[in-house]
Motif scaffolding. Structure first.
Motif: not given
Lengths: 529, 331
Positions: A243-261
């Motif tokens: 997901v990081a490489a897709m560049g989608l979350a690059a501007h987020e301050s911290e990236r979450p763990v997208p595993e469970a709701a």
């Protein structure tokens, strides 16, 4: 000729492809070794499908070379029959013939099945693959394709690409092969791929199910905006790193763990309406497990329908349209879909992303295309008042910033501008609700921003906008986002929290299940006719 | 849009008795029953119809129509529609009645060129993506125009050999039954049991899918159009032998009747969904209705309307059957 066993099956060098103003593939290069399973990841519109179509020769690229099994060809050459090179492709939209039997379908793929018992021969070679790929598939030789579920059609399509035939498969390209398969079918499918890879068959897979790629493939290329941005070893890759490489979350301050709701970075998955205007749309939801929930959309809100393609967003959007009244502020009986009962106050206008099929009148000029839906209020004694029509068209020309003259044929405009004209048609009606079906599909970034501004202005003027999008990153332009999974709304996010990560995590939340709407071209066809 | 039932709810490999039974009710079933019922009513009214001579008298005029329906079936299988088949048959009739007697070689060459023209039409429609309705409608005026140039008013004499071939009627089994059986069996075997037949049907159903599997879609289209032309010629041949003369306008009514025959016979405009047995039965239904209405003394001015009503009835029945099957499947 170099030794087959050490040579790379596929080498792609510097391939570019432009569609109009959009650079779909930009100088892409990658290799696939013999017997290697690789994945190509990227969000909708990253250029995955285009690069694969250039590889198999369905479309001609603008530059670059494609080397298959040591034989180079210019990417600018289209190939009529790639299967003669041992290249097989399973496309996302199913390509089986609805009217044929299963064994006849197998025979179309199996060129080696000849003679009087061609149907049995072809069936045997298909069944050999099917039995191993999807044990307990339950597909009968004499079933007709249109009687089969989407999942079984997809099984047949996947299996048929591994039939030996006259030219055995060397490189198999699979575009979302598991989108309709359940977990166990998916697992046995990958087990089969690994076995065939050991025999030297190479496979390229694109899928939105990132975990699948990490678990089963050896390398993953990540694409964004037509470029191959990174190459990751599946052994060390994580959903996050892709997901990081897709560049989608690059501007987020911290990236979450997208595993469970529950591990989501959002403050609420039950966001309340942002305005306190009157309720315009009401969705009463009954999910498969019997839970009920109500969702309200209020006047002046911009609501996004999100989730993976085909999880019920379109059904819901179309139900809103069907439930809309004929005139402003009117009522109509609620309309039902599988999981929703939709009631609407007011009238609505619908903009389809499928310009060619549902949108434009290709033989008319731009002005006629824009004014068409508003003709009712532009007429006197049943005749169109040219002056009012001209005024309306001019007003929308300046509002949307469409270049050129209203008398230009609509087809002379670029795709993005055509889309703007379509939106102008719907907005000019001045309906209470504006329904958008993927309005920015295939539209360049500049036009997209204009569209977003325009929508915000319309909403400020009191129009309610319901917007189905396959591009998660644009959802942040919504006030609230409804995330769909397997036909039901599983979360409502505020627009600012509707990040790609959050939406993807919520759409992947439960277990994988069969698609609901957009159930493949075969079904779509049937339901239309 | 329908939802897909989960895998577990689908049936397993072994066909149940009900499935075997419903397999019997293929698309050809309803038109065949309809044809038999209409024929049964005719026999009940005039028992002589069931005699060999009676069969010949009732069925012989339907043979050219059945060939026209089969011609139309191939075009509809391609996902197209042929509005020129009536004029094409008329031109074949005129060539057989005027050119063939005076110059057999030129006559045969003319007929071959007509088939080639159909092949070219197929190429044009497949390669350029032109709508078949427009191309075939345009060509229908070309066929008619040429026919009128050759034979401005009905006339000409069909060669004796063709007349006796067409009217061939052995003592025990009526000739019409032999012809209908042979044509139906051969055509059905080709379209439903040969591999290329499957490719042809597939190309009408999903041309892109067939192309991706490595087949030439253009060749398939051309094959279907050539088959249509050949059956059009056969229809013209039988018409010529039965009437003994030429008339450019003789088969104009076949355009719509042949389309009706294919659709009644279980075919669908979707392409790829056709049935040879159904088409033959559909042709018989369409033709027999006309004869039956004459039998029961319906005024000729009402006949067309009555014929249409019966066709609509058959189609409603079919829609009903499809609906029931669909409901059963999704239960």
């Amino acid at each position: 000729m170099p030794d087959e066993s050490t040579q790379d099956t596929l080498v792609v060098q510097g391939v570019s492809k432009r569609f109009g103003s959009t650079l779909a593939v930009d100088d892409a290069s990658f290799t696939v070794g013999r017997g290697e399973l690789i994945g190509i990841a990227g969000h909708n519109g990253a250029g995955k499908s285009t690069i694969l179509k250039v590889v198999n020769g369905t479309i001609a690229g603008d530059s670059g070379t494609v080397t298959i099994g040591g034989t180079p060809r210019s990417a600018t050459d289209a190939v009529a029959h790639p299967e003669h090179l041992g290249v097989r492709t399973v496309y996302q939209e199913l390509s089986l013939c609805a009217s044929l039997r299963v064994d006849e379908t197998a025979a179309i793929f199996d060129h080696a099945a000849k003679g009087l018992s061609w149907r049995s021969k072809a069936w045997r070679s298909l069944r050999a693959v099917l039995d191993e790929m999807f044990p307990g598939h339950g597909i009968r030789q004499d079933a007709t394709i249109h009687e089969l579920s989407i999942a079984r059609r997809q099984m047949i399509e996947c299996a048929s690409s591994f039939i030996e035939s006259t030219t055995p498969p060397r490189l198999v390209i699979l575009d979302e092969p598991t989108s309709s398969l359940d977990a166990s079918a998916t697992a046995s499918f990958y087990a089969y791929l690994e076995k065939r890879a050991a025999d030297g068959v190479s496979v390229i897979i694109t899928t939105h199910r990132l975990q699948e790629m990490i678990d089963h493939l050896s390398r993953i290329y990540v694409m964004r905006d037509g470029r191959v941005l990174s190459e990751q070893d599946a052994a060390t890759a994580t959903k996050d790193s892709i997901v990081a490489a897709m560049g989608l979350a690059a501007h987020e301050s911290e990236r979450p763990v997208p595993e469970a709701a529950d591990g989501l970075p959002v403050s609420t998955i039950d966001a309340p309406p942002v305005t306190d205007g009157e309720v315009v749309v009401r969705l009463e939801q009954q999910s498969a497990d019997g839970n009920t929930a109500d969702f309200e959309i209020r006047k002046g809100e911009i609501i996004g329908f999100a989730g993976l393609e085909g999880h019920g967003q379109l059904l819901a959007l179309e139900a809103v349209y069907r439930a809309s009244a004929r005139r402003s502020g009117g009522h109509r009986s609620p309309k039902r879909t599988t999981h929703h009962s939709v009631s609407v106050v007011g009238d609505s206008a619908y903009v389809s992303g499928d310009r060619g099929v549902r949108g434009i009148f290709p033989l008319w000029d731009v002005a006629a295309n824009i004014s068409f839906s508003s003709l009712g209020k532009l007429t006197a004694a049943g005749l169109i008042k040219p002056r009012s029509e001209g005024a309306l068209v001019n007003e929308w020309y300046s509002r949307l910033g469409i270049k050129g003259s209203p008398t230009d044929p609509i087809t002379s405009l670029s795709g993005g501008t055509q889309q703007k004209a379509l939106m102008a048609r719907a907005m000019a009606v001045g309906s209470d609700i504006l329904l958008l079906e993927d309005p920015t599909r295939g539209v360049d970034q500049a036009t997209k921003s204009e569209v977003y501004d325009l929508l915000r202005r319309q909403a400020a003027e009191g129009q309610t906008i319901v917007w189905y999008s396959t591009e998660n990153e644009e959802l942040r332009n919504c006030d609230r986002v409804f995330v769909f999974r397997v036909g039901t709304i599983v979360a409502t996010l505020t627009g600012t929290e509707a990040t790609e990560d959050a939406v993807i995590a919520l759409s992947f939340g439960g277990q994988d299940a069969e698609l609901l709407d957009g159930a493949g071209p075969l079904d779509a066809e049937e339901s239309v006719r | 849009m329908t939802t897909t039932p989960p895998i577990t709810r689908e049936r397993s490999t072994a066909p149940t008795a009900r499935e075997r039974l419903s397999g019997l009710f293929g698309p050809w079933f309803l038109p065949s029953v309809a044809a038999l019922i209409i024929f049964g009513i005719m026999v009940a009214l005039r028992p002589l119809v069931a005699s060999p001579t009676g069969l010949n008298l009732v069925l012989a005029p339907l043979i050219p129509l059945v060939f026209a329906v089969l011609a139309q079936m191939f075009v509809i299988a391609a996902g197209d529609i042929d509005l020129g088949i009536g004029s094409f048959i008329g031109l074949a009739n005129v060539v057989i009645a005027v050119i063939l007697p005076s110059n057999p070689a030129a006559g045969i060459l003319f007929l071959v060129v007509m088939v080639a023209a159909y092949a070219a039409m197929g190429v044009l429609i497949a390669v350029r993506g032109l709508p078949s309705i427009v191309v075939t409608l345009g060509m229908s005026f070309v066929w008619l125009g040429i026919a009128i140039l050759i034979l401005p008013t009905p006339g000409g004499v069909v060669p004796e050999g063709i007349v006796s071939f067409v009217r061939f009627n052995p003592p025990v089994v009526p000739g019409v039954i032999i012809v209908l059986t042979i044509v139906t069996v051969v055509t059905a075997l080709f379209l439903h049991r040969s591999k290329y037949g499957a490719v042809l049907r597939g190309s009408g159903s999903n041309a892109e899918g067939v192309r991706r599997a490595g087949w030439s879609v253009i060749r398939a289209k051309v094959s279907l159009y050539v088959l249509a032309a050949i059956f059009g010629l056969l229809s013209g041949l039988y018409l010529s032998g039965q009437t003994g003369g030429g008339d450019p306008y003789i088969a104009q009514s076949y355009v719509l009747l042949s389309i009706a025959g294919v659709i009644v016979g279980g075919g669908s405009f979707k392409g790829g969904e056709v049935s040879v047995v159904g088409a033959v039965a559909g042709g018989l239904v369409v033709g027999l209705i006309g004869s039956l209405l004459q039998f029961i003394g319906v005024q000729s001015s009402f006949q067309a309307a009555a014929q249409g009503l019966v066709l609509v009835l058959v189609l409603v029945l079919r829609a009903l059957v499809n609906w029931i099957r669909k409901v059963r499947r999704t239960l």
